[in-house]
Design an enzyme around this catalytic site. Sequence first.
Site, PDB file in Angstrom:
ATOM      1  NE  ARG A  27     -23.470  -3.210  -1.445  1.00 24.45           N
ATOM      2  CZ  ARG A  27     -23.169  -3.455  -2.710  1.00 24.45           C
ATOM      3  NH1 ARG A  27     -22.476  -2.568  -3.383  1.00 24.45           N
ATOM      4  NH2 ARG A  27     -23.554  -4.561  -3.306  1.00 24.45           N
ATOM      5  CD1 TRP A  75     -33.245  -1.268  -0.472  1.00 25.68           C
ATOM      6  CD2 TRP A  75     -33.504  -3.181  -1.604  1.00 25.68           C
ATOM      7  NE1 TRP A  75     -34.176  -1.054  -1.458  1.00 25.68           N
ATOM      8  CE2 TRP A  75     -34.352  -2.201  -2.167  1.00 25.68           C
ATOM      9  CE3 TRP A  75     -33.495  -4.453  -2.156  1.00 25.68           C
ATOM     10  CZ2 TRP A  75     -35.181  -2.464  -3.254  1.00 25.68           C
ATOM     11  CZ3 TRP A  75     -34.322  -4.722  -3.237  1.00 25.68           C
ATOM     12  CH2 TRP A  75     -35.155  -3.726  -3.773  1.00 25.68           C
ATOM     13  CG  ASN A 101     -25.548  -8.210  -1.741  1.00 27.48           C
ATOM     14  OD1 ASN A 101     -26.704  -7.937  -2.039  1.00 27.48           O
ATOM     15  ND2 ASN A 101     -24.498  -7.748  -2.404  1.00 27.48           N
ATOM     16  CD  GLU A 488     -33.262   8.181  -7.459  1.00 27.13           C
ATOM     17  OE1 GLU A 488     -33.135   8.866  -8.492  1.00 27.13           O
ATOM     18  OE2 GLU A 488     -32.429   7.330  -7.108  1.00 27.13           O
ATOM     19  CE  LYS A 603     -24.752   5.336  -6.509  1.00 30.41           C
ATOM     20  NZ  LYS A 603     -25.401   6.429  -7.256  1.00 30.41           N
TER      21      LYS A 603
HETATM   22  C1  F6R Z   1     -31.348   6.914 -10.243  1.00 30.07           C
HETATM   23  C2  F6R Z   1     -30.373   5.839 -10.226  1.00 30.07           C
HETATM   24  C3  F6R Z   1     -30.775   4.524 -10.780  1.00 30.07           C
HETATM   25  C4  F6R Z   1     -29.580   3.829 -11.464  1.00 30.07           C
HETATM   26  C5  F6R Z   1     -29.971   2.421 -11.926  1.00 30.07           C
HETATM   27  C6  F6R Z   1     -28.845   1.754 -12.683  1.00 30.07           C
HETATM   28  O1  F6R Z   1     -30.816   8.104  -9.726  1.00 30.07           O
HETATM   29  O2  F6R Z   1     -29.282   5.993  -9.744  1.00 30.07           O
HETATM   30  O3  F6R Z   1     -31.850   4.640 -11.655  1.00 30.07           O
HETATM   31  O4  F6R Z   1     -29.177   4.610 -12.552  1.00 30.07           O
HETATM   32  O5  F6R Z   1     -30.318   1.650 -10.815  1.00 30.07           O
HETATM   33  O6  F6R Z   1     -27.703   1.647 -11.895  1.00 30.07           O
HETATM   34  P1  F6R Z   1     -26.281   1.413 -12.541  1.00 30.07           P
HETATM   35  O7  F6R Z   1     -25.948   2.618 -13.352  1.00 30.07           O
HETATM   36  O8  F6R Z   1     -25.359   1.237 -11.375  1.00 30.07           O
HETATM   37  O9  F6R Z   1     -26.386   0.187 -13.402  1.00 30.07           O
END
Ligand code: F6R
Length: 608
Positions: A27, A75, A101, A488, A603
């Site tokens: 995170r 982060w 957060n 990435e 993440k």
């Molecule tokens: C790339 C990646 C990000 C997520 C994006 C949406 O590998 O993981 O581009 O796909 O931040 O995240 P979610 O799916 O959790 O809404």
Amino acid sequence: MCGIVATVGHKNAPEFILEGLESLEYRGYDSAGLAILNSDSEIEVVKVVGHVANLKDKTNNQNLTGRIGLGHTRWATHGQVLTKNAHPHQDQNGDFFIVHNGIIENFQSLKDFLMNKGHRFSSDTDSEVIAHLLAYNYKKLKSVKSALIASLQSLRGAYALAVISKREPNKLWGAKLSGPLILGLAKDNSYYLASDSLALASVAQKIIPLEDFELVEITPKGQTIINLKTDQIVSRPTELMKLTKEDSQLGDFEDYMIKEIHHIPQAIGDAIRGRLNIDQNFITLGGLNSVVDQLQYIDRIIIVACGTSYFAGMVGEYLIEDIANMPVEVHLASEFRYRKQPLSRSSMVIFISQSGETADSIGALEVIAGSGMLKLGIVNVVGSTISRLTDAGIYCRAGLEKSVASTKAFMSQVTILTLIALYLSDNYKDYRLLSQQLVNLPSQLSQFLNQHQIKKIANKYYQASNFMFLGRNYNYPVALEGALKLKEISYIHAEALASGELKHGSLALIDKKMPSLVIALSGKTLDKNVSSIAEIKARKGKVIAIVDDAKSPIIDQVDDVIVIPKVIEPLQPLVSAIACHLFAYYMAKALDRPIDRPRNLAKSVTVE
Ligand code: F6R
């Protein structure tokens, strides 16, 4: 974005906090810190720049002990990556300690107000204002809980936070308004807070995910949840902790990303289990039972998501238009939320999110909250915000995804979109063929994962500074996903195009230093991709082709070839994407990048 852990009652709070923070590093991982109440009722703080491992070293040198404490892995949003900006933050007298957060949007006006009252700030963060507000309100209210409630009322923005205080030393408070916060309960009467139940897997047997506008007060004797809107005590049943410690461990793999890629066959198998009937066009999506009547009136679908989930949505557009003949539009959540949309009640909006906590997607959901339109979720994390805010939905069942780069969740999302397309179709001519191939896919992909050609190719190209990804139709979103993954985790610049667009401008980039990866699979557009390859070769560009025929004439025209299993066109993304994921992985590996924790990223993106 940012991970929080806290405890009341763990026999070794520093040990739990450090372990918990390690499991939450996905995170955020630019700095970390903790605060522990010691036996003299003093609160000791340790903060470091960098990973939790650094915090571990520093904490172990200080021999900290205690049963109450909190920790944070950051982060950065406001303020650079410096020790002073790491959490926990405290007020100037060192009475109130907080980890946060989210983003406090009105922090500057609150800070100005408090500075006028004599408060001195020691960080550049928005979060520090919460500790000072607590101190300010405590002076009048003489109760930490009341001071916290009063402080929360002044905050605008998003928060999940945990608080401890010297004023009431045996207690811990948590509160949330967007951003997850899970309360954990253990048999030995210890209590926990964490941003993800993963951090509680080895300590808590039961959990209660807190909801927005809830505050929890925890003492060694128990916990009380209060709804801040109604001022009532909340009594909600506990849920059993389903994660085990092993779920979050690497096992025999070097990184979580490669572990998760190897888990793709199982993730696809789990996504279709009990939902797909091979013999008749009959798809069972239990999560949609409650909205079956509304679905009959839907004549247009809007898909909203971010990043990799957005590319899964683009594959969904091809799938649903092709198989169910229903118009689909795909929107980036960050754009959708600020754009005027002519929407009607015969449209349904599908939100796709691995984490279910992405701030932009939640923001987009909130924009259409009162519109009366049907809102579905395709979400991986059970009980997450998007799964709760949508009217109905289908869980991905991909299991825990820890690597920042999403791989298996993308595959599950595409699998679910395939099921939705079949569910909405009347009489899809290739139903039997597609469903039979989908059932066979997990074992085909398991075999494919055992070959090493992609690693060899990556070892040849990893020094490139730029890469072009090309694909058409179903494989255009895969090209976009492949380029994103390469950027990435390897930090190599990459861009993706629908192959047909190459000649409309970007061909100017091609020379011997700019390699291209072209997804050239059997089907309607194969010849067109062959022409694109010829255009690149004529400009001395190197080409890696992903093909599905080991005897394809393309093989003689290109520099390198990745042969993937051949499937019907709507299933091609599930095969070509795994090849792109492996390619990005091995390129990053050759460059010795921190695969699971790429720089500047985190993440779940719980800030706008
Ligand atoms: C790339 C990646 C990000 C997520 C994006 C949406 O590998 O993981 O581009 O796909 O931040 O995240 P979610 O799916 O959790 O809404």
